[in-house]
Design a protein around this motif. Structure first.
Motif, PDB file in Angstrom:
ATOM      1  N   THR A   1      -3.952   7.267  -2.413  1.00  0.00           N
ATOM      2  CA  THR A   1      -3.592   5.903  -2.016  1.00  0.00           C
ATOM      3  C   THR A   1      -3.635   4.972  -3.217  1.00  0.00           C
TER       4      THR A   1
ATOM      5  N   VAL B   1       0.841  -1.194   0.000  1.00  0.00           N
ATOM      6  CA  VAL B   1       0.000   0.000   0.000  1.00  0.00           C
ATOM      7  C   VAL B   1       0.880   1.249   0.000  1.00  0.00           C
TER       8      VAL B   1
ATOM      9  N   ALA C   1      -1.223  -1.017   6.932  1.00  0.00           N
ATOM     10  CA  ALA C   1      -1.695  -1.233   5.561  1.00  0.00           C
ATOM     11  C   ALA C   1      -3.218  -1.362   5.542  1.00  0.00           C
TER      12      ALA C   1
ATOM     13  N   LEU D   1      -5.770   1.251   3.528  1.00  0.00           N
ATOM     14  CA  LEU D   1      -6.727   0.803   2.507  1.00  0.00           C
ATOM     15  C   LEU D   1      -8.151   1.201   2.877  1.00  0.00           C
TER      16      LEU D   1
ATOM     17  N   TYR E   1      -2.374   0.620  -4.353  1.00  0.00           N
ATOM     18  CA  TYR E   1      -1.776  -0.627  -3.877  1.00  0.00           C
ATOM     19  C   TYR E   1      -1.357  -1.498  -5.056  1.00  0.00           C
TER      20      TYR E   1
END
Length: 734
Positions: free
Chosen positions: A126, A77, A405, A409, A128
């Motif tokens: 953000t 992430v 993490a 998320l 990932y």
């Protein structure tokens, strides 16, 4: 029974060097087996056969062989600094570099960039990346792990916040560490205070450690064959150490008592094993029954935990009956108090703290009984609000990268992103597979509470497809559970319309199904172990009411313990004092496992304490005096045993694994409630109210039941009861 064990104790005392050598050979053999055995594999592919989520998981493994679900994965992430976006050129370059570097490792099946997979949050803060491995987490090489950690550190140097979730770098469960050592040290202090002798305090610790060594080495040796995990070993250690100390404690205590009464060492060892050893055997049997009963639940992991812990208890019993008297034979006077060694045998004091407490309870049994029941009832109230779940990364400390993490998320993509639902669609019987999958995906996407549904991914044969649905709520939210049920309720209509069927799985659905299955299995499990234990206690005490009292007392203590667990781990009351950073649902395995262990331990204390009362009653004491006699001889040792159990179990509160931490706390408070409230207060109060009726047994049942001399009636001539008192029959020896 008592006569057989009496002879065993005398034989072990006389052939002490041979017995010690045999145990040394056993320890060496299992140790060698553990050293040469291959590492245990983490086989968790069939957690609970029969539930829908497990069936769906198995179907995925069948239709998508070698799929990503079979190997380890890392979800990396990336969070941009405040006011920036991960799509900025310098951040994008750092992310692409990490993905490329991770993909070059030999065990990596594939690495997906967030920019090609669309894994960037709407606000661009953000993203990932996903790295899938060809092997399971336990089989990952240290080189691959180090390479991933190095790539992550390089990405952090660019200014990004980088955290890693998934299984690849997940921390492994560990026991209590330093706090466990503190628990053992406290146990040693309690033993020293109880016995007033270093040798007497050290012997139970030594034999318990030997027993745990044998048990753990056996588990390691058989680990690869039966798929025994580290958690299995931890729980076997927890119980093996606790009962190993307790069982040796009772034998050593009785040996010291017999020596104080003037018996020579070998005879004292025989009497100790014949009397206290009988209680150890039946106490151990109740624990084994409770643990082996976990096999009826239908959870392979739970069954393995129960059977391994039961094996550790059996080893502890065998050591108490053989190795303890053998070591007493090597140092027959070392375990005696300094007063006995200097002045010789002396009669036991007619009064002590245990007998004074018993008389206090006998004078006011109703008040004590009402106070105990009311107090435990209040403590049990939170148990009515028990919520089961399977804590994941959200329950880990914020110092762990997995927890950070998870939070990143949730902040970037929504609470439900960490708990997606996997839908496997079986289109083998559908006339138009793609149209059927499309209609099912559209219907699920229109269900209230679903944020998005991913495009379908078909297998090579074209007879199955996978969908991923993201809920609006988190994995442990009650609304997510309702959503899973809503999706499943749509299945019959869609099957009729499309000819295809589907099942819901994924970690979230699996946890929901497991919790429900365990909740449904709790009552049958309780019924099985209580019935079996009642039969055993009926034989031991030759009484109907004493076993019933024991079972009801257990229910009070276990419900109060569950209430305390809910208050701390679910509601968060005082959680920070135990290092619990995130409160939430209780792990679904915990209550049923706690019930099994606590039932066994509760029956331990019942057998240890009440068998001494029964012994006094059989040898001529009136009912009230038998209670006082039992407390005079056993109260201090039972209290010491309970404090030792509490100390050992409390050591596991320092573990990082959520289940072990919760289990350690639950067991510690359960022992506190059961030993000091139920057995020390409620039991004498009930016996005082029952009087002779406590030992009542119907004549027909009396003739049918086998006679087992647990009290050692055959080891000494009983004195007659006073005039007018019924004389109980002396049990025949077997």
């Amino acid at each position: 029974m008592a006569t057989f064990l009496y002879r065993m104790g005398r034989t072990a005392f006389r052939r002490r060097w041979l017995v010690a050598l045999l145990w040394a050979v056993v320890l060496g053999a299992v140790g060698l087996g553990a050293a040469k055995a291959p590492a245990a594999s983490d086989d968790s592919t069939s957690f609970m056969p029969g539930i829908e989520a497990q069936k769906a998981f198995d179907l995925i493994g069948e239709r998508f062989p070698g799929g990503e679900a079979n190997g380890a994965n890392a979800r990396i992430v990336f969070v941009a600094p405040d006011g920036q976006k991960v799509t900025a050129a310098e951040h994008r370059a750092a992310i692409e570099s990490l993905v490329a570097e991770a993909a070059d490792e030999p065990q990596v099946a594939g690495a997906t960039s967030p920019f090609t997979a669309g894994a960037v949050s709407k606000d661009g803060s953000t993203a990932y990346a996903t790295v899938d491995y060809e092997v399971k987490a336990a089989d990952l090489s240290e080189a691959d792990k180090a390479a991933l950690e190095k790539a992550v550190d390089e990405a952090r140097d660019s200014g990004l916040t980088v955290e890693v979730g998934g299984t690849a770098l997940a921390t492994q469960p560990a026991a209590g560490g330093a706090s466990e050592a503190i628990g053992i040290a406290l146990a040693a202090v309690v033993l020293l205070i109880t016995f007033g002798s270093l040798a007497a305090a050290g012997l139970p610790l030594l034999t318990a450690i030997i027993g745990v060594g044998v048990s753990m080495a056996a588990i390691m040796a058989l680990g690869s064959t039966f798929g025994l995990s580290m958690t299995t070993g931890t729980l076997a250690t927890m119980l093996g150490l606790a009962v190993g100390i307790d069982y040796a404690l009772f034998v050593v205590s009785r040996y010291r008592e017999e020596r104080a009464n003037g018996h020579e060492p070998r005879e004292a060892a025989g009497l100790a094993v014949g009397t206290a050893g009988s209680a150890v055997v039946f106490a151990g049997l109740t624990v084994v029954i409770a643990l082996a009963g976990l096999t009826v639940i239908g959870v392979p992991m739970l069954a393995k935990m129960g059977l391994c812990a039961a094996g550790a208890v059996v080893v502890a019993v065998l050591i108490a009956l053989t190795l303890v008297p053998a070591l007493l034979g090597m140092w027959p006077d070392a375990v005696l108090s300094r007063r006995i060694r200097k002045k010789g045998p002396a009669a036991a004091p007619a009064d002590n703290g245990g007998s004074r407490w018993a008389r206090f309870v006998l004078r006011r049994p109703v008040a004590v009984l009402v106070t105990c029941v009311a107090g435990l009832g209040v403590l049990a109230l939170p148990a009515a609000q028990l919520e089961l779940g399977m804590p994941g990364d959200e329950s880990k400390p914020v110092s762990s990268t997995e927890r950070r993490a998870y939070d990143a998320l949730a902040d970037g993509f929504g609470a439900g992103f960490n708990g997606p639902l996997t839908i496997v669609v079986d289109v083998k019987d559908a006339a138009e597979p793609k149209a059927a999958v499309s209609e099912i995906a559209e219907e699920i996407g229109a269900t209230g509470g679903v944020v998005s549904v991913s495009p379908a991914r078909f297998n090579q044969a074209g007879d199955a497809a996978l969908l991923s649905a993201v809920p609006a709520t988190g994995p442990n939210d009650e609304r997510t559970k309702d959503l899973v049920q809503s999706i499943r309720s749509e299945r019959p209509g869609l099957e009729r319309e499309t000819g295809a069927t589907f099942e819901v799985t994924g970690n979230t659905a699996m946890n929901i199904d497991v919790a429900q299955a365990l909740q449904d299995a709790l009552v049958p499990y309780l019924a099985v172990i209580i019935v079996l234990a009642l039969i055993l206690l009926l034989v031991v005490f030759r009484s109907v009411l004493v076993p019933l009292k024991a079972a009801l007392g257990f229910l009070l203590s276990v419900l109060a313990a569950l209430g305390a667990v809910v208050a701390v781990f679910q509601w968060g009351w005082g959680a920070e004092l135990l290092g619990v950073e995130q409160s939430g649902p209780i792990m679904s395995l915990m209550p049923i496992f706690l019930v099994g262990i606590v039932f066994g331990l509760a029956m331990d204390y019942e057998v240890f304490l009440v068998s001494r009362m029964r012994e006094a009653y059989v040898h001529g004491d009136r009912p009230a005096q038998a209670v006082v006699t039992g407390f005079r001889h056993s109260a201090r040792v039972v209290a010491a045993a309970a404090v030792i159990m509490i100390a050992v179990f409390s050591g596991f509160i320092g573990a990082h694994e959520s289940m072990i931490k919760t289990m350690g706390f639950g067991l510690a408070v359960a022992v506190l409630f059961d030993a000091f409230v139920v057995r020390m207060a409620l039991v004498p109060a009930v016996l005082a109210l029952l009087g002779d009726k406590a030992w009542w047994l119907p004549a027909g049942l009396d003739r049918l039941m086998p006679r087992v001399d647990v009290e050692g009636a055959g080891l000494g001539a009983p004195k007659p009861h006073e005039a007018g008192e019924p004389v109980p029959r002396e049990p025949a020896r077997i």
